[in-house]
Each structure stands twice: as structure tokens, then as C-alpha cells.
Motif scaffolding. Sequence first.
Motif, PDB file in Angstrom:
ATOM      1  N   THR B 233       5.683   1.305  -2.377  1.00  0.00           N
ATOM      2  CA  THR B 233       6.055   0.018  -1.777  1.00  0.00           C
ATOM      3  C   THR B 233       5.566  -0.082  -0.324  1.00  0.00           C
ATOM      4  O   THR B 233       5.535  -1.168   0.230  1.00  0.00           O
ATOM      5  CB  THR B 233       7.576  -0.216  -1.798  1.00  0.00           C
ATOM      6  OG1 THR B 233       8.192   0.759  -0.941  1.00  0.00           O
ATOM      7  CG2 THR B 233       8.155  -0.100  -3.185  1.00  0.00           C
ATOM      8  N   TRP B 236       0.834  -1.425   1.417  1.00  0.00           N
ATOM      9  CA  TRP B 236       0.156  -2.375   2.301  1.00  0.00           C
ATOM     10  C   TRP B 236       0.347  -1.989   3.763  1.00  0.00           C
ATOM     11  O   TRP B 236      -0.589  -2.046   4.555  1.00  0.00           O
ATOM     12  CB  TRP B 236       0.661  -3.789   2.037  1.00  0.00           C
ATOM     13  CG  TRP B 236      -0.061  -4.776   2.894  1.00  0.00           C
ATOM     14  CD1 TRP B 236       0.402  -5.389   4.022  1.00  0.00           C
ATOM     15  CD2 TRP B 236      -1.417  -5.215   2.738  1.00  0.00           C
ATOM     16  NE1 TRP B 236      -0.564  -6.172   4.565  1.00  0.00           N
ATOM     17  CE2 TRP B 236      -1.688  -6.101   3.801  1.00  0.00           C
ATOM     18  CE3 TRP B 236      -2.422  -4.948   1.795  1.00  0.00           C
ATOM     19  CZ2 TRP B 236      -2.934  -6.713   3.944  1.00  0.00           C
ATOM     20  CZ3 TRP B 236      -3.657  -5.570   1.952  1.00  0.00           C
ATOM     21  CH2 TRP B 236      -3.889  -6.436   3.010  1.00  0.00           C
ATOM     22  N   LEU B 238       0.709   0.883   4.916  1.00  0.00           N
ATOM     23  CA  LEU B 238      -0.135   2.046   5.187  1.00  0.00           C
ATOM     24  C   LEU B 238      -1.571   1.608   5.474  1.00  0.00           C
ATOM     25  O   LEU B 238      -2.236   2.169   6.355  1.00  0.00           O
ATOM     26  CB  LEU B 238      -0.075   3.004   3.991  1.00  0.00           C
ATOM     27  CG  LEU B 238      -0.636   4.413   4.168  1.00  0.00           C
ATOM     28  CD1 LEU B 238      -0.108   5.076   5.423  1.00  0.00           C
ATOM     29  CD2 LEU B 238      -0.306   5.251   2.952  1.00  0.00           C
ATOM     30  N   ASN B 239      -2.050   0.590   4.763  1.00  0.00           N
ATOM     31  CA  ASN B 239      -3.367   0.028   5.083  1.00  0.00           C
ATOM     32  C   ASN B 239      -3.436  -0.357   6.550  1.00  0.00           C
ATOM     33  O   ASN B 239      -4.379  -0.031   7.264  1.00  0.00           O
ATOM     34  CB  ASN B 239      -3.626  -1.238   4.262  1.00  0.00           C
ATOM     35  CG  ASN B 239      -3.947  -0.945   2.810  1.00  0.00           C
ATOM     36  OD1 ASN B 239      -4.204   0.195   2.454  1.00  0.00           O
ATOM     37  ND2 ASN B 239      -3.909  -1.979   1.990  1.00  0.00           N
ATOM     38  N   VAL B 240      -2.421  -1.093   7.008  1.00  0.00           N
ATOM     39  CA  VAL B 240      -2.431  -1.599   8.379  1.00  0.00           C
ATOM     40  C   VAL B 240      -2.297  -0.442   9.370  1.00  0.00           C
ATOM     41  O   VAL B 240      -2.940  -0.434  10.419  1.00  0.00           O
ATOM     42  CB  VAL B 240      -1.307  -2.635   8.578  1.00  0.00           C
ATOM     43  CG1 VAL B 240      -1.302  -3.167  10.001  1.00  0.00           C
ATOM     44  CG2 VAL B 240      -1.463  -3.777   7.594  1.00  0.00           C
ATOM     45  N   HIS B 299      -4.399   1.078  -0.185  1.00  0.00           N
ATOM     46  CA  HIS B 299      -3.355   2.000  -0.635  1.00  0.00           C
ATOM     47  C   HIS B 299      -2.452   1.426  -1.722  1.00  0.00           C
ATOM     48  O   HIS B 299      -1.773   2.175  -2.411  1.00  0.00           O
ATOM     49  CB  HIS B 299      -2.517   2.471   0.555  1.00  0.00           C
ATOM     50  CG  HIS B 299      -3.259   3.406   1.453  1.00  0.00           C
ATOM     51  ND1 HIS B 299      -4.092   2.962   2.458  1.00  0.00           N
ATOM     52  CD2 HIS B 299      -3.331   4.744   1.477  1.00  0.00           C
ATOM     53  CE1 HIS B 299      -4.629   4.009   3.065  1.00  0.00           C
ATOM     54  NE2 HIS B 299      -4.188   5.104   2.503  1.00  0.00           N
ATOM     55  N   ARG B 300      -2.423   0.104  -1.872  1.00  0.00           N
ATOM     56  CA  ARG B 300      -1.617  -0.467  -2.962  1.00  0.00           C
ATOM     57  C   ARG B 300      -2.099   0.041  -4.317  1.00  0.00           C
ATOM     58  O   ARG B 300      -1.341   0.186  -5.260  1.00  0.00           O
ATOM     59  CB  ARG B 300      -1.711  -2.000  -2.952  1.00  0.00           C
ATOM     60  CG  ARG B 300      -1.000  -2.644  -1.793  1.00  0.00           C
ATOM     61  CD  ARG B 300      -1.215  -4.134  -1.815  1.00  0.00           C
ATOM     62  NE  ARG B 300      -2.624  -4.470  -1.622  1.00  0.00           N
ATOM     63  CZ  ARG B 300      -3.135  -5.677  -1.815  1.00  0.00           C
ATOM     64  NH1 ARG B 300      -2.358  -6.655  -2.253  1.00  0.00           N
ATOM     65  NH2 ARG B 300      -4.404  -5.910  -1.602  1.00  0.00           N
TER      66      ARG B 300
END
Lengths: 276, 358
Positions: B233, B236, B238-240, B299-300
Motif C-alpha cells: 500500500t 506509490w 515509495l516511488n515519490v 513500486h505499485r
Amino acid sequence: MLDVRDVSFAYGSTPVLDGVSFGLVPGELCALFGPNGTGKSTLFKCILGHLARRGDVSIAGQDTARLGTSRLARLVAYVPQEHRPPFPYLVREMVLMGRTPHLGGVFGPSRQDEEAAEVAMERIGVADLADRSYTTLSGGQRQLVLLARALAQDTPLLLLDEPTASLDFGNQLLLWQTVRSLTAEGRTALICTHDPNHVVWFCDRALVLGREGRLIEDGPVRAVVRDDLVRTLYGPVSEVVGYGEDTVVRPLARASSSGVDPSSARASAGHALGAE
Amino acid sequence: MPSADVAGRGTGRLVRPALPRRRSRRKVAVLVLAGVALVAAGLFSVTTGAYAVPVADVLSVLSARLGLREGGASVHDTVVWDIRLTRILIAIAVGAALATSGAVYQGVFRNPLVEPYVLGVSSGAAFGAGLAVLTAFALSVQVLAFVFGMVAVLATYGLSRVRGQTPTVTIVLAGVVIGSVFMAGFSLFQYLGTEEQLRRLVFWIMGGLHRSTWSDVAVVLPIVLVGCAIVWTYGWKLNVLTLGDEEASSLGIRAERTKRVLIVLATAITAIAVSVSGIIAWVGLMVPHAARLIIGPDHRYLLPLSAMLGAMFVIVCDTIARTITTGEVPIGIITSILGAPYLIYLLRTRLDYFSGRG
């Protein structure tokens, strides 16, 4: 729109900003310029809350010290200098990250967010790059993608940190014109830049940070970019002249013909500002 | 045309890029495919071994055990249900945990070469296990391994915080320091231990799933699956986060807090996995890389694919470990033998990838 009151900051015992105050009205395109090392990036970080500052910053009437990270990110978007992240995200993913402060659900962006990113990419002219990897683009393309991301963030205020630094001449003008069109729609932009000509050509207003982090000039660009100011900032290397209706900052006649020795010019500039 | 090199403006407008929906559907299809492959790997593994069991017999044992059919104790029942299935389920938990935490650490520390053990988790867990073996601690090897794994990561994290931030360089250095302190303790245990204790310590450090029981499965599998789901969860965010703390914060993510949550989650699932399997190298480094090459860095999608590929990889390695000789080869040796050439291959052919030019 942006109200900065008496902001000061010091790295340890080294003061960087000293009592900086100014306010921007909606739709204003304002330049922040001054020599290297006068605290322009630090001022941005203070506005964005990355550094613990003294003084107050409010955006759209809201005290930023009381806002959470994501509410602040809905008011102000930051366009950093282009850089290369460690992972090769697609351009569309990069732009979509601008939607982060608006997300509600658990799993990330919704279809509406993807459409907003699409619109932002179209607007900035990077839609054709959407499925390319961000890390493989040229510096200029990456900078435009970051601008698209800020647009997708959909904030009333934009802070841009030397956005033209790695762009070729044509792309520099393109970027400035794009930012102008954004402010024409009522967004407010504060741009950190090094080129006084860009300030004259594109901005409404200019703020100048001088030695020891004090704001030494604040006003309409024609009133700020004066011969004496440019000489104070950079030493006797350039002059401000009228060119038709325009004002142009140009180098003093070549060193050989005018007798100005470039090394002594640098030395006296250093003297005027305190060596960097 | 000043903008010609920017976007081919004016020429490319007619060709619309693939719709976002269609792109994400393709990635979902990859995930489904990986799930199918994982089930297939599990089925293959359960039929393979010193005592071969045909698929039909496996299915009849399973249906009997799940109460769909009458059935009694048999050799097949013991082999399938008590021996192989427990190993496979533990392999799934261990592989998913190591690969997920590897992907998390690589993202949080913005470094594709970081791996789960960088924080000293493994050394801390080894120390805890050694302590348990030596002192015959009542609460078993697993509990102490878990506790000291967490102690190690908290020490590393605390040591590396500078003015409210945790720069990658200091966290890697702190991980090395904490790791070597715990390894020194572990070596001391080896020196002090009896011959029997030494044998257990050595096997633990080389890794193995042969002692898996249903009670291990009941503890480890749910914790790991829930942990991986929670981490997912955060995909997203983690992407940022991989853009750096300041940029993430200007995009509305509370960087320090989010990093802390992710590090604790990743460490918890690593420690619980390591506590039952011993040290299994390479999975956390290699699997996220492979997954990123397949599905991209979002990462999603990367996190679930890493978990499934990790599970599959450990199942395959464990099957090799228990069939390649008449005895039992420590699984850590198999993963290293398979992992090192893969990383060398990546290093030589995808240099651009490691230098971030992907």
C-alpha cells in the motif's frame, strides 16, 4: 498570494538570510536573482519548509507553519533543477507523481489523476515523450518534464530553481514563455535565475538578494535592472543600455578595446560582494 | 524550430501514446502470469524429491487434508503434507519477505545496490540465534533472532541520523559497523560453543528450510503476507520517496516518517524470515533487479512482482538443495551459486542501469 515576513536563516553561526520580507500578488511572475552564494536556494527551502527558519511565510492567506506537508504541497509546487533519479521511471510516471498531494485512496493515482497528468504533458509539450524513460532524456527535456509535473500538481504558486540552467537557447525561451502563459492564467511564479536579460524580457518584477542575505532590491524589472545595480552585483563587466524599447544587459566593450582587464574586474567584483 | 529536440512538437501529435489503462492492464497481466508460475513451481516442487509423488496423488492428499474427501494416513500424506508442503510454504514466506524488503531498502535508500542485510539485520539475527543456541533460551531461536534483528536496525538507524535526516552514506557505514559488532559476537559464540552447538550455528549461518514445521508456517507465513500487503500500500509513496527527501516533501510526502515506517516493516519481515530459514544470501539484491527489468521501477507493480519472483526463486533453490545430492545442501550455497553469475551478467551488460542511465 505569497507573503514572506522577516525570514532569517543561519547554517550554524553563518547567517544566510537576514530579515527577508516581500509579498507576491496573484498572476505575478517574479524573478529572484543575485550572485552565487547569496541564499536564493536557501530562501526557497525556507518557503517550502525544508529548513527551520525564523519569520513567517504564508501562502494564499494560510500560515505555512500550521499546514501539513500534503496541504502545503497543494498550495506550492517546486520545480528543482533537472537531475537523474536512481530508477528509470517513465515520463508519464514522473509527471503523475505531481498528483501525489491530491491522492485519496490507498493504491495511488486514479484515472482522473492520470488524465490530469496527460493534460499537463500536452500543455508543456512533452506528451510525445510520455513512454520514454525519464533518465534517458536530455537535460532540457527533463527540465520540461519537471515543469509538467509541477503543472499536474495544480498549485496557485510555483517556485522554480534556475529552470533554464541546462537548456539550450531555444528551450530557455520556450520555458520562459511557458511559465509566462501559466502566470497569465493567474498562477503566481517565483523564479530563481542568473540571467538579467531573461529577467528584463520575461518577468514583471525582480527581487535581488545581496551580500549577507539581505533583500537589496524589490520592484518592477525596469526599475531594478539598472546600470549601477548590475555593476554593484557583478563588478565593472557589463552595462545596461537601451535598445529600442527594450533594455539590454551587455558586456562592456571587449577587454582589449576598453582596457578593462578581466582579472581585475573579477577582483573588484569580489571586493564589492565579499569573496565567495 | 527551437523546440525540435524537445518533443518533436507538431510532428508527434497525431500519434497518441498508448492509453494509461492499457499499459497498466499489461502490467497486471504480468503479475497474474507470475502468480500462475509460482503455483506451478510449488506443484513441481511438491512432486519432486527422493520419493517421487505423482501430481494426481498430491492432489488427492491435498483434497483429503482440506476435508473434501475421505482419506487416511499414508506415506504420500506424510511426504506431501508434513515434509514438502511446509518447506514450500516457508520458502514462499522467506522469498517474498527477502525480495520485498530488498525492493523497499533499494527504494528508500535510493540505491539499487543496497540489500536487506545492509542495516545489519542478518548479523543481529545471527547473533540472537547464536545466543539462543548457546544458552538454550526457552523462547527458541526465532524469537531471539527477531529481537536482535530489530535491535540491529534500530541501532543502525539511530547511529546514522544526522540532524533529523538519514543520509545514505551514513546509514550504509552505520550498517557495516553494527553488522561487524554483531558478527564478532557470533564468532565468539562459535568459539565458546560445544561441538553440537557449533554444528547448529554453522548450519544456521548457511541457511536451510529442512527444519520447517507447521507451527513455523502458522507464525511466519501470516506475518510475512500481512507485512508485504502493508508495504504494497506504500508503493506509490515509495516511488515519490526515491526522488529524495526534499522533493518528496514538496510533493506532499512526509519523508522521514514514511521512510521510518517502511524500514521497520521491511526489517520485521526480513528478521522473521531469517529467524526460521537462517541466512539466505542474494535474494533481496537480485530479485528486485530482475523484477525491475521485467515490469519497470513503479513500486505499485514492482513490490508484488518481487514478492512472487522471490518466492519462486527460493522454492526452486530449495528444491535443488534437497535433490541435488542424497543429503541436504544448505540453500544459501545454491542461491549464491545461482545469484553471483546473474549479478555479474547484470554488471557487465547493463552498466548503464547501475549508473542510473537505465
